[in-house]
Design an enzyme around this catalytic site. Structure first.
Site, mmCIF file in Angstrom:
data_model
loop_
_atom_site.group_PDB
_atom_site.id
_atom_site.type_symbol
_atom_site.label_atom_id
_atom_site.label_comp_id
_atom_site.label_asym_id
_atom_site.label_seq_id
_atom_site.Cartn_x
_atom_site.Cartn_y
_atom_site.Cartn_z
ATOM 1 N N SER A 1 71.155 45.022 68.194
ATOM 2 C CA SER A 1 69.915 44.899 66.574
ATOM 3 C C SER A 1 68.885 44.564 66.936
ATOM 4 O O SER A 1 67.991 44.587 66.555
ATOM 5 C CB SER A 1 70.637 44.074 65.436
ATOM 6 O OG SER A 1 71.430 42.992 66.247
ATOM 7 N N LEU B 1 84.281 47.953 63.420
ATOM 8 C CA LEU B 1 82.939 48.015 64.177
ATOM 9 C C LEU B 1 81.781 46.644 64.213
ATOM 10 O O LEU B 1 80.772 46.615 65.479
ATOM 11 C CB LEU B 1 81.413 48.568 63.077
ATOM 12 C CG LEU B 1 81.134 49.302 63.407
ATOM 13 C CD1 LEU B 1 80.181 49.806 65.222
ATOM 14 C CD2 LEU B 1 79.962 50.340 62.589
ATOM 15 N N TYR C 1 83.193 43.695 64.703
ATOM 16 C CA TYR C 1 83.233 42.960 65.849
ATOM 17 C C TYR C 1 82.642 43.516 67.613
ATOM 18 O O TYR C 1 83.589 43.280 68.554
ATOM 19 C CB TYR C 1 84.537 42.099 66.016
ATOM 20 C CG TYR C 1 85.024 41.383 64.598
ATOM 21 C CD1 TYR C 1 84.393 41.223 64.731
ATOM 22 C CD2 TYR C 1 86.553 41.863 64.081
ATOM 23 C CE1 TYR C 1 84.385 40.605 63.140
ATOM 24 C CE2 TYR C 1 86.678 40.558 63.074
ATOM 25 C CZ TYR C 1 85.757 40.338 62.634
ATOM 26 O OH TYR C 1 86.132 39.747 61.243
#
Length: 547
Positions: A138, A488, A490
């Site tokens: 991100s 997802l 982790y």
């Protein structure tokens, strides 16, 4: 010591093995350099981006400089330093360019303009909510140029106790949501995670484990509407506008593959005014293996008001198992239930504490007795730590000899941890295709593995990551297979990485089926409709499948 024996054994590698490893590493580094440089030949300037943002602002002009931050700005520096608790490890492990800009929009129109200008100028977008992304997708990128769309200013929370719902901005944290609920009601809560500084944007869109999931399901299971912006800048103000396929995909399939979720509407759940929590730790010498083994048989079958997780760690050179529980009821019902179903744990009255639901959140964070305002701290980071994590799902109890093999490996590094959280209850009632999260009935519990270290050193990183990968390989005979499941939220790039904008569905199956099972194909088809040119992409984004 086991670690020293292991270290000495590693030193006996042949010259041929060391040469092959060095050659493989050299090829990998060459690949990374070419991949990064191939996207970096003609970088758009930051001024071009600012100019574009001003052009697209229309009649409601707001100076874009107020929410766009260049590298020479104080806000850019502050954001860069606080992007993640693990960013220093990631920059060692994963070659990354820095963002050309950090954008902190406050409105849907500012998000829309950021997307349109990024697309026009050929700039990638990384959308950040809370920054707890385990592999940094991100806010990091192998591709340049890119911007970070930081939703920190999109975090309004509106609660309607009449219809028992709430709208929450994607940049809010779980702690901010919990705090707002608790200030308005003593009988409402929400079944999300236990770490208050996690952002709701990524947490909800990846599924969202929590201590009430056996009673109410995942966070994503309780989302009833959303607002969303796609790659063309179109704003969808409701589930009805976006359609059921897209709404299905963003609730567990990782919304960053499809666009930007601006806000979520969730259904609040009823909680009793009094819940009971307990913590009981067993050292290795006190039948720890037998008690953990027994836990595997009963944890998913207990009544859905009771959630008991196990945290295995190495504390001061000694392996121990800590049983931590949340019971949606009083001690008077918990003790008889435990004596009947799990007497092996030896739970005592003094191990238990009655409290409100909101205080149980504090309890699970080892912050019992602290002011609720600590839930509002967005900077609850562990900046002195680096870590690597992985995940698994277990379908059959691991035999005692298998557990003892894990404990043995836990003596090889200083800060290993394994968290086992039971499924069952509501998790079994929801079908594996109802959301992209497929790990439902047939799975006893989830495992999160984590290893931490404090020294900023390549050798330390390689040692701990190698240990994690060896433990993961050891576990392969004890966990789910075909595919070996993973969670997802982790995120684990060891499972596979996309090859760029032209990654095929077949290539991405390598990691996609681990997270989503057979739902991966439907996710790729949704992607093919909403973002066929693959504008929203990262190293593990869902590729478009058209036709």
């Amino acid at each position: 010591m086991l670690y020293l024996c292991n270290f000495k054994h590693k030193k006996t590698k042949t010259l041929k093995m060391r040469t092959l490893e060095a050659f493989a590493l050299s090829l990998f580094l060459v690949f990374l350099v070419k991949w990064v440089s191939s996207d970096s030949n003609s970088l758009p300037s930051r001024d071009q981006f600012l100019s574009c943002m001003s052009t697209h602002s229309g009649s409601s002009f707001i100076n874009p400089k107020s929410f766009i931050h260049k590298p020479d700005s104080r806000l850019y520096t502050n954001f860069s330093q606080s992007l993640s608790q693990n960013d220093r490890f990631l920059t060692l492990n994963f070659t990354s360019q820095k963002p050309i800009l950090i954008v902190t929009p406050r409105t849907e129109s500012e998000i829309q303009r950021s997307i349109l200008c990024s697309r026009k100028l050929g700039v990638q977008v990384r959308t950040k909510s809370g920054g707890h992304d385990y592999e940094g997708l991100s806010y990091l990128s192998l591709h340049s140029p890119f911007i970070i769309l930081d939703l920190v200013n999109v975090r309004s929370i509106e609660i309607n106790l009449v219809d028992e719902t709430a709208w929450v901005g994607a940049g809010a944290t779980i702690g901010e949501l919990y705090y707002k609920i608790a200030k308005l009601s003593k009988i409402h809560g929400f079944p999300a995670g236990t770490c208050p500084s996690v952002g709701v944007g990524g947490h909800f869109s990846g599924g969202g484990f929590g201590a009430m999931m056996r009673k109410h399901g995942l966070a994503a299971d309780n989302i009833v509407d959303a607002r969303f912006v796609d790659a063309n800048g179109r704003i969808y103000n409701s589930r009805r506008e976006m359609g059921e396929d897209l709404f299905w995909a963003i609730r567990g399939g990782g919304a960053a593959s499809f666009g930007v979720v601006v806000s979520w509407k969730m259904k609040l759940v009823r909680v009793p005014e009094k819940v009971t929590c307990f913590t009981r730790s067993l050292p290795f010498t006190q039948n720890m293996t037998k008690v953990v083994h027994r836990w595997q048989h009963i944890a998913a079958e207990l009544e859905d008001n009771l959630f008991i997780r196990v945290i295995v760690s190495n504390s001061g050179g000694s392996v121990q198992a800590t049983f931590q529980a949340n019971h949606l009821g009083g001690i008077d019902k918990l003790i008889p239930l435990m004596n009947q179903k799990f007497p092996e744990l030896g739970l005592r009255l003094q191990d238990c504490s009655e409290m409100s639901w909101i205080d149980s959140i504090m309890y699970f964070n080892w912050k019992k007795g602290q002011p609720l305002e600590t839930l509002l701290d967005r900077e609850q980071r562990y900046n002195d730590l680096y870590f690597k994590a992985k995940s698994d799902f277990v379908k059959n109890p691991i035999p005692e000899i298998g557990l003892e093999g894990i404990w043995k490996r836990f003596h090889e590094v200083e800060s290993p941890m394994m968290i086992m959280e039971p499924l069952g209850g509501k998790m079994y009632e929801i079908g594996e295709r109802e959301t992209p999260f497929p790990h439902r009935r047939g799975n006893l519990y989830n495992i999160q593995y984590m290893v931490k270290w404090r020294v900023k050193d390549i050798g330390e990183m390689e040692k701990h990551v190698r240990w994690m990968r060896l433990l993961y390989r050891y576990m392969r005979v004890y966990v789910s297979r075909s595919p070996r499941g993973a969670y997802l939220n982790y995120r684990d790039l060891d499972l596979g990485m996309n090859k760029g904008i032209n990654t095929s569905f077949e290539d991405a199956r390598l990691w996609g089926f681990r997270y989503f099972g057979s739902n991966f194909k439907r996710l790729a088809m949704v992607k093919g409709k909403i973002d066929p040119t693959n504008f929203f992409r990262n190293e593990q984004s869902v590729p478009p499948l058209v036709g």
